[in-house]
Motif scaffolding. Structure first.
Motif, PDB file in Angstrom:
ATOM      1  N   TYR A 199      38.610  11.337  -2.155  1.00  0.00           N
ATOM      2  CA  TYR A 199      38.485  11.312  -0.693  1.00  0.00           C
ATOM      3  C   TYR A 199      38.332   9.885  -0.181  1.00  0.00           C
ATOM      4  CZ  TYR A 199      36.446  11.975   3.945  1.00  0.00           C
ATOM      5  OH  TYR A 199      36.187  11.920   5.297  1.00  0.00           O
ATOM      6  N   SER A 200      37.551   9.088  -0.875  1.00  0.00           N
ATOM      7  CA  SER A 200      37.333   7.701  -0.446  1.00  0.00           C
ATOM      8  C   SER A 200      38.615   6.877  -0.524  1.00  0.00           C
ATOM      9  CB  SER A 200      36.236   7.056  -1.300  1.00  0.00           C
ATOM     10  OG  SER A 200      35.004   7.732  -1.134  1.00  0.00           O
ATOM     11  N   ILE A 201      39.368   7.044  -1.608  1.00  0.00           N
ATOM     12  CA  ILE A 201      40.628   6.305  -1.749  1.00  0.00           C
ATOM     13  C   ILE A 201      41.581   6.661  -0.614  1.00  0.00           C
ATOM     14  CG2 ILE A 201      42.702   6.020  -3.174  1.00  0.00           C
ATOM     15  CD1 ILE A 201      40.918   6.414  -5.636  1.00  0.00           C
ATOM     16  N   ASN A 202      41.685   7.950  -0.316  1.00  0.00           N
ATOM     17  CA  ASN A 202      42.614   8.396   0.720  1.00  0.00           C
ATOM     18  C   ASN A 202      42.149   7.984   2.118  1.00  0.00           C
ATOM     19  OD1 ASN A 202      44.940   9.925   1.679  1.00  0.00           O
ATOM     20  ND2 ASN A 202      43.463  11.413   2.421  1.00  0.00           N
ATOM     21  N   THR A 203      40.873   8.189   2.405  1.00  0.00           N
ATOM     22  CA  THR A 203      40.359   7.975   3.762  1.00  0.00           C
ATOM     23  C   THR A 203      40.167   6.507   4.095  1.00  0.00           C
ATOM     24  OG1 THR A 203      39.232  10.113   3.652  1.00  0.00           O
ATOM     25  CG2 THR A 203      38.521   8.572   5.380  1.00  0.00           C
ATOM     26  N   TYR A 204      39.585   5.770   3.170  1.00  0.00           N
ATOM     27  CA  TYR A 204      39.208   4.396   3.477  1.00  0.00           C
ATOM     28  C   TYR A 204      40.217   3.353   3.006  1.00  0.00           C
ATOM     29  CZ  TYR A 204      34.795   6.748   4.357  1.00  0.00           C
ATOM     30  OH  TYR A 204      33.841   7.595   4.837  1.00  0.00           O
ATOM     31  N   PHE A 205      41.216   3.768   2.229  1.00  0.00           N
ATOM     32  CA  PHE A 205      42.191   2.793   1.751  1.00  0.00           C
ATOM     33  C   PHE A 205      43.608   3.163   2.171  1.00  0.00           C
ATOM     34  CE2 PHE A 205      44.701   0.328  -1.249  1.00  0.00           C
ATOM     35  CZ  PHE A 205      44.044  -0.899  -1.200  1.00  0.00           C
ATOM     36  N   ILE A 206      44.107   4.320   1.689  1.00  0.00           N
ATOM     37  CA  ILE A 206      45.498   4.690   1.979  1.00  0.00           C
ATOM     38  C   ILE A 206      45.735   4.804   3.483  1.00  0.00           C
ATOM     39  CG2 ILE A 206      47.240   6.501   1.722  1.00  0.00           C
ATOM     40  CD1 ILE A 206      46.146   7.100  -1.025  1.00  0.00           C
ATOM     41  N   MET A 207      44.830   5.453   4.186  1.00  0.00           N
ATOM     42  CA  MET A 207      45.011   5.660   5.613  1.00  0.00           C
ATOM     43  C   MET A 207      44.811   4.387   6.423  1.00  0.00           C
ATOM     44  SD  MET A 207      43.253   9.434   6.083  1.00  0.00           S
ATOM     45  CE  MET A 207      43.732   9.537   7.813  1.00  0.00           C
TER      46      MET A 207
END
Length: 385
Positions: A199-207
């Motif tokens: 969730y952190s990778i997707n929310t705070y980085f990818i997005m």
């Protein structure tokens, strides 16, 4: 309700599995209460879509009729034509679920878990053909195996004989307590992987890559790495949930991941990534193809046979994800990587030119990591947007 997607699902599951845990620690059989839990959870999962529920019921009836019919037939006869027809009919709903969207037709054949249920049914048919399953199986045995809810939507893919051995076993209190501990531990790992790291990778980085990257190249490069890591932690987390719940129910579902990002080559990677799927395709597609070529002597060159087998294997795996350009190219890419490594491995066995040692092992891991990440980049569809 999608399995393992919300805390509400885990709360409901925890309440339903509490009697299972009590029975297990007392050394009682888990079989019949687990069937009740499976019915309730499947009703919850498919409660939001009646079409999906009816498709599941129709699909299950079809598979039970095909499997039981073929087992009965196989006890007296062994026609290859009958085997291929039964196998095709078993796979047909999955084929329709992939083709109907392309034809702009309502996808009535699709429902949550159709791929993994198909793999389970086809596996029984193939092992019956091979003589590994000889006895007539009851409707209860087939339905219980096919609709085992912890692994229904994304695996891992179990094998019938292994599943049945655990399902019929009466665990001692000590054995079950060890299973329970492992199961709860896997569920906590799943929370860490899926809901924290993934969730952190997707929310705070990818997005937020539009703000992080300073150019088109750096954007796509960072996306490739971050998406690869996200895909692993999200999928591995889901698998940890499925395996953990299976353990609590007294079923030791197979592992799906074994540190895939430390693979030394592409072949090693596919022995570590989504293992139950890659082993299923290896055993029932690649090995069957190679055996058929050798038996019929249609192609004498062993290297060519294995390379054609890899091409067939990974193109099918690509199409299995969906009949879209990124999945087809993803499958072709991995077919090319496997064929290339096959040539390299054969050459190196003969000439022994590739250096060994810790440094070269590290170099091999780094190279493989980038080869794999680029494959996931293709899989994501980002290059084609």
């Amino acid at each position: 309700m999608t399995p393992y997607s919300s805390f509400l699902f885990f709360i409901i599951l925890g309440i339903l599995l509490l009697p299972t845990m009590i029975l297990g620690t007392m050394g009682k059989r888990l079989r019949y209460y687990n069937v009740f839990v499976s019915i309730v959870v499947l009703a919850i999962i498919f409660s939001e879509g009646n079409a999906g529920f009816f498709s599941l019921v129709a699909f299950t009836i079809l598979q039970v009729v095909l499997v039981k019919g073929y087992i009965t037939y196989r006890q007296t006869k062994n026609s290859s034509l009958v085997f291929y027809v039964i196998s095709f009919l078993s796979i047909l709903p999955l084929i329709l679920s992939k083709v109907l969207p392309i034809l702009a037709v309502d996808n009535w054949a699709s429902f949550l878990g159709i791929s993994y249920l198909t793999f389970r049914a086809v596996q029984i048919i193939i092992e019956t053909r091979d003589g590994l399953i000889k006895e007539q199986l009851s409707i209860f045995q087939l339905v219980n195996f096919m609709l085992f809810y912890p692994t229904i939507s994304s695996g891992p893919i179990d094998r019938f004989r292994r599943f049945q051995k655990d399902e019929e076993k009466c665990w001692t209190p000590e054995e079950y307590k060890e299973l329970l501990y492992k199961g709860i531990n896997k569920i906590f790992i799943g929370f860490l992987y899926k809901f924290i790291i993934g969730y952190s990778i997707n929310t705070y980085f990818i997005m937020n890559l539009d703000y992080i990257a300073d150019g088109k190249f750096s954007y796509h490069l960072l996306y490739m790495y971050s998406y690869s890591l996200y895909l692993f932690f999200d999928f591995a987390g889901y698998t940890a949930f499925a395996v953990g719940v299976s353990y609590i129910m007294g079923i030791r579902s197979p592992e799906n991941f074994n540190k895939p990002f430390i693979s030394r080559n592409i072949k090693d990677f596919w022995n570590r990534w989504h293992m139950s799927l890659s082993f299923w395709f290896r055993d029932y597609v690649f090995m069957r193809f190679v055996f058929l070529m050798k038996k019929k002597k249609w192609i004498q060159n062993k290297m060519l046979v294995s390379n054609l087998g890899y091409a067939l294997l990974f193109l099918l795996m690509g199409i299995w994800h969906g009949v879209a350009i990124q999945y087809i190219i993803y499958g072709a890419y991995h077919a090319l990587m496997m064929v290339g490594f096959n040539f390299f491995e054969t050459w190196n066995k003969k000439h022994k030119r590739w250096p060994t040692g810790r440094v070269m092992t590290f170099v091999s891991i780094v190279i493989t990591f980038h080869v794999v990440c680029f494959g996931f980049y293709l899989f994501s569809g980002k290059p084609f947007q």
